[in-house]
Design an enzyme around this catalytic site. Structure first.
Site, PDB file in Angstrom:
ATOM      1  NE  ARG A 243      45.523  37.451  38.791  1.00 27.43           N
ATOM      2  CZ  ARG A 243      45.566  37.317  37.565  1.00 27.43           C
ATOM      3  NH1 ARG A 243      46.577  36.224  37.146  1.00 27.43           N
ATOM      4  NH2 ARG A 243      44.975  37.739  36.519  1.00 27.43           N
ATOM      5  CG  HIS A 247      41.438  35.350  37.154  1.00 26.97           C
ATOM      6  ND1 HIS A 247      41.045  36.453  38.052  1.00 26.97           N
ATOM      7  CD2 HIS A 247      40.119  34.859  36.848  1.00 26.97           C
ATOM      8  CE1 HIS A 247      39.806  36.762  38.191  1.00 26.97           C
ATOM      9  NE2 HIS A 247      39.141  35.804  37.558  1.00 26.97           N
ATOM     10  CE1 TYR A 255      47.806  36.181  33.452  1.00 24.34           C
ATOM     11  CE2 TYR A 255      46.193  34.802  32.217  1.00 24.34           C
ATOM     12  CZ  TYR A 255      47.038  35.286  33.503  1.00 24.34           C
ATOM     13  OH  TYR A 255      46.392  34.868  34.554  1.00 24.34           O
TER      14      TYR A 255
HETATM   15  C1  LIG Z   1      30.635  42.565  36.950  1.00 25.00           C
HETATM   16  C2  LIG Z   1      31.555  41.194  36.559  1.00 25.00           C
HETATM   17  N1  LIG Z   1      31.951  41.283  35.558  1.00 25.00           N
HETATM   18  C3  LIG Z   1      32.906  40.326  35.089  1.00 25.00           C
HETATM   19  C4  LIG Z   1      33.285  39.230  36.182  1.00 25.00           C
HETATM   20  C5  LIG Z   1      34.282  38.015  35.933  1.00 25.00           C
HETATM   21  N2  LIG Z   1      35.387  38.436  36.615  1.00 25.00           N
HETATM   22  C6  LIG Z   1      35.637  37.817  37.713  1.00 25.00           C
HETATM   23  S1  LIG Z   1      37.178  38.429  38.506  1.00 25.00           S
HETATM   24  C7  LIG Z   1      37.563  39.119  36.991  1.00 25.00           C
HETATM   25  C8  LIG Z   1      38.719  40.119  36.889  1.00 25.00           C
HETATM   26  C9  LIG Z   1      38.732  40.986  38.078  1.00 25.00           C
HETATM   27  O1  LIG Z   1      40.026  41.942  37.862  1.00 25.00           O
HETATM   28  P1  LIG Z   1      40.492  42.873  39.204  1.00 25.00           P
HETATM   29  O2  LIG Z   1      39.472  43.608  39.352  1.00 25.00           O
HETATM   30  O3  LIG Z   1      41.791  43.526  38.443  1.00 25.00           O
HETATM   31  O4  LIG Z   1      40.773  41.947  40.268  1.00 25.00           O
HETATM   32  P2  LIG Z   1      41.739  40.775  40.369  1.00 25.00           P
HETATM   33  O5  LIG Z   1      41.286  39.404  39.970  1.00 25.00           O
HETATM   34  O6  LIG Z   1      43.104  41.147  39.639  1.00 25.00           O
HETATM   35  O7  LIG Z   1      42.031  40.685  41.855  1.00 25.00           O
HETATM   36  C10 LIG Z   1      36.587  39.170  36.139  1.00 25.00           C
HETATM   37  C11 LIG Z   1      36.298  39.765  34.911  1.00 25.00           C
HETATM   38  C12 LIG Z   1      32.713  39.434  37.378  1.00 25.00           C
HETATM   39  N3  LIG Z   1      32.757  38.497  38.445  1.00 25.00           N
HETATM   40  N4  LIG Z   1      31.730  40.251  37.579  1.00 25.00           N
END
Ligand SMILES: Cc1ncc(C[n+]2csc(CCOP(=O)(O)OP(=O)(O)O)c2C)c(N)n1
Lengths: 344, 336
Positions: A243, A247, A255
């Site tokens: 990406r 985030h 990071y």
């Molecule tokens: C159960 C839960 N824990 C934490 C979060 C907070 N959170 C939202 S997105 C994210 C990162 C997710 O990473 P990834 O699955 O790799 O997806 P990406 O953002 O890289 O598309 C986190 C920790 C959440 N929404 N749900």
């Protein structure tokens, strides 16, 4: 009928158009968020377009997908209308969820889109369920779950894959390894080299594909879809991607550096696909430019329209909880209407 | 008891059966009536469920429709949610209510919220059956009564039958409902018997309490096992104190009208429910009555339930914490 047949020139152009639409949509969403126009959070898909488009191109119209908090790209790839999506981002009445969902919850079950999802890892069990319906009713459809590399650490996705594998359900599990779960790099979250090694534990096929290459994603999902539809059960696919944005919009990104991002941007999915199409004579530079401009105009128009659109009537806050009416809610809503003295 | 019966079959068409049989009959009838209905859970097939509620169903309906799962509550609860959203009608068995926490995510953030968040774009016809309550020395992790949690959480309905007939009628309504409904069965009631309507269309609407015994002096609003114990107590007290006993049946939605009507008549209320006392089902019933029948009350409302402790193992301790008819009697004595 295939949504987009990437083996034809028309299909390739359509895939390009969708990738450009996603990029235009999310660029605009980022801009609007920066301007304070949009409530809530937005998580942008820019850089990852080849994964959503390649995967959805390999699905049939009535297949299902489940999505993530970063769901705009999946929606557009599945054929949802950017205008209604934009209205939803604004919280307007004619958004996909009538303003009740916002960026993280856009859904259109009739279009096979079972919802973006604010909970990391929650989608795969839902896809397993949609696949179960398909098998149960012998519908011949397939359910594909998109989820992030961070989500692979969530227990419920493993339960979902194990169930789908055990029951030979027509499901595809597609991890978008964009290298980070929020701010933590994938190497710090998993002890395996490739996330697709996960498949071994369930005795299902697992592949890692280049997620910057729309054709590679398409071919992998096409094969997985066929396997699923033939009753041979799920496949686990890892698409390696990146990406470009934070985030969420506003993320300071301590990071990584701009140089890190540039390395991946050199392999940009849209640019590289364009290069191939131009070389093959499928698309000219000027056709591409026109396509890009059209996508941008379309999104600008959608945003302008969404901005002017009406908010839902406040009384709608009491609708949609249940199919049946419950006095707990209707009595409250009625009392509010009387006490408020307003004739809604 | 209010019923929704097809024309022609009178109330006389009943048969005495246990709660277990009533629940099984409800599932059998709904499985027969609607191909979209299937049962899913741990050991529900050949094994018949740990309380044998589903036993025999797999012989008649096959493994596709009586579906054993891996031991993955989050996975199969989530699959049920996805299946319901796409057009089938899963009936999920969660072996013990205490395990609901294991799949809370799929219930709280998916099942309960999808319809609303999506602006009414999906339906969620999923039924969750689970078993609650102490009384068999199963200790804290297999004896909890958690229904308040789900009755409180917006987006799901919750019912808790207090008799074999209500067990059948409520479960059938739950399975036919396009909304998610939790059916909380008390494990000490599976052997309890009573007359159950045989009509295949006998259902009990959600949000309807049942006046099981009429009385003049005090209203006892009870759930699950406490219904039977309160009825026995009412019988014992007959001639001395006239006790009206109501089976609450439906926790959410909740039948305020029946409660208010009863308290307007008796002026006194005891709420008997085997859940922890603080912030719970008792409090909700009391609040509804206070809001609507405050001036009819002649005495403070009394609560009978479990002190805010877990259910202990030793019979001596377990018996101490569980509510019984004598606790209801003590509560009545305090206010009549
Ligand atoms: C159960 C839960 N824990 C934490 C979060 C907070 N959170 C939202 S997105 C994210 C990162 C997710 O990473 P990834 O699955 O790799 O997806 P990406 O953002 O890289 O598309 C986190 C920790 C959440 N929404 N749900």
């Amino acid at each position: 009928m295939v949504v987009i047949d990437l083996e034809t020139e028309d299909g390739q152009r359509e895939a390009m158009r969708r990738m450009l639409t996603i990029r235009a949509f999310d660029s605009k969403a980022g801009e609007l968020f920066g301007d304070g126009e949009l409530p809530g959070f937005v998580h942008l898909y820019i850089g990852e377009e080849a994964v959503g488009v390649g995967a959805c191109a390999a699905l049939e119209d009535d297949d299902y997908i489940t999505s993530t908090h970063r769901g705009h790209g999946h929606c557009i790839a599945k054929g949802l209308d950017p205008e209604e999506m934009m209205a939803e981002l604004y919280g307007k009445a004619d958004g996909y969820c009538n303003g009740k969902g916002g960026s993280m919850h856009i859904a259109d079950v009739d279009a096979g889109m079972l919802g973006a999802n604010g909970i990391v890892g929650a989608g795969p069990p839902l896809a397993t369920g949609a696949a179960l319906t398909s098998q149960y009713n012998d519908e011949g459809t397939v359910a594909l779950a998109f989820f992030g590399d961070g989500a692979v650490a969530q227990g419920q996705i493993h339960e979902a894959i194990n169930i789908a594998a055990t029951w030979d359900l027509p499901a595809v599990f597609l991890v978008e390894n964009n290298q980070f779960g929020e701010g933590t790099p994938v190497e710090k979250q998993h002890n395996v080299q490739n996330l697709s090694e996960t498949a071994e534990a369930y005795n299902i096929p697992g592949f890692t594909v280049d997620g910057m290459d729309v054709t590679a994603v398409y071919e992998a999902v096409r094969e997985a879809r066929k396997r699923a539809a033939d009753g041979e059960g799920p496949t686990f696919i890892e698409a390696e991607t990146y990406r470009y944005r934070g985030h969420f919009e506003g993320d300071q990104q301590p990071y990584r550096t701009d140089e890190d991002v540039a390395i991946w941007q050199d392999r940009d999915a849209i640019e590289s696909f364009k290069g191939r199409l131009v070389e093959a004579g499928t698309l000219t530079e000027s056709e591409f430019d026109e396509m890009e401009a059209t996508a941008r105009d379309e999104i600008e128009a959608a945003a302008a329209k969404a901005k002017e659109a009406d908010y839902p009537d406040p009384s709608e806050a009491y609708d949609d909880m249940f199919n049946q009416t419950v006095p707990e809610i209707s009595a409250f809503a009625d009392r509010m209407r009387t006490d408020g003295g307003e004739d809604r | 008891m209010s019923t929704d019966t097809a024309a022609g079959s009178g109330p006389a068409d009943t048969e005495e059966m246990t709660v277990r049989e009533a629940i099984r009959l409800a599932m059998r009838e709904e499985l027969e009536q609607d191909d979209d209905v299937f049962v899913v859970g741990e050991d529900v097939g050949e094994f018949g469920g740990v309380f044998e509620v589903t036993s025999g169903l797999v012989d008649d309906f096959g493994e596709d429709r009586i579906r054993d799962t891996p031991i993955s509550e989050a996975g199969f609860m989530g699959a049920a949610v996805g299946a319901a959203a796409t057009g089938t009608r899963p009936v999920v068995e969660i072996m013990f209510a205490d395990f609901l926490g294991v799949c809370a995510e799929q219930i709280i953030n998916q099942m309960a919220k999808n319809r609303y968040m999506f602006g009414g774009k999906t339906e969620m016809p999923v039924t969750v059956r689970t078993t609650e309550g102490g009384g068999m020395g199963a200790a804290s992790q297999h004896s909890g009564t958690l229904h308040t949690w789900f009755a409180h959480f917006p987006g799901v309905m919750a019912v808790a039958p207090g008799s074999p007939a209500s067990a059948k009628g409520l479960l059938k309504t739950a399975i036919r409902s396009d909304d998610p409904v939790f059916v909380f069965e008390n494990k000490m009631m599976y052997e309890q018997t009573g007359e159950v309507p045989l009509d295949e269309n006998f259902t009990i609407p959600l949000g309807e309490a049942s006046v099981e015994r009429e009385g003049e002096d005090v209203t006892v609003v009870a759930t699950q096992r406490m219904v039977g114990e309160s009825l026995e107590l009412a019988e014992e007290l007959a001639g001395e104190t006239s006790v009206e006993v109501i089976d609450l049946q439906s926790l959410y939605p909740l039948d305020t009208d029946t409660l208010v009507e009863s308290v307007n008549k008796t002026g006194r209320l005891v709420v008997a429910d085997e859940s922890p006392l603080s912030y719970g089902t008792h409090a909700e019933v009391a609040s509804r009555v206070m809001e609507n029948a405050f001036y009819s009350l002649d005495a403070p409302i009394q609560r009978v339930g479990v002190a805010d402790v877990h259910i202990p193992f030793s019979p001596a301790l377990e018996d101490e914490v569980l509510p019984h008819g004598d606790d209801v009697k003590a509560a009545i004595d305090r206010i009549v």
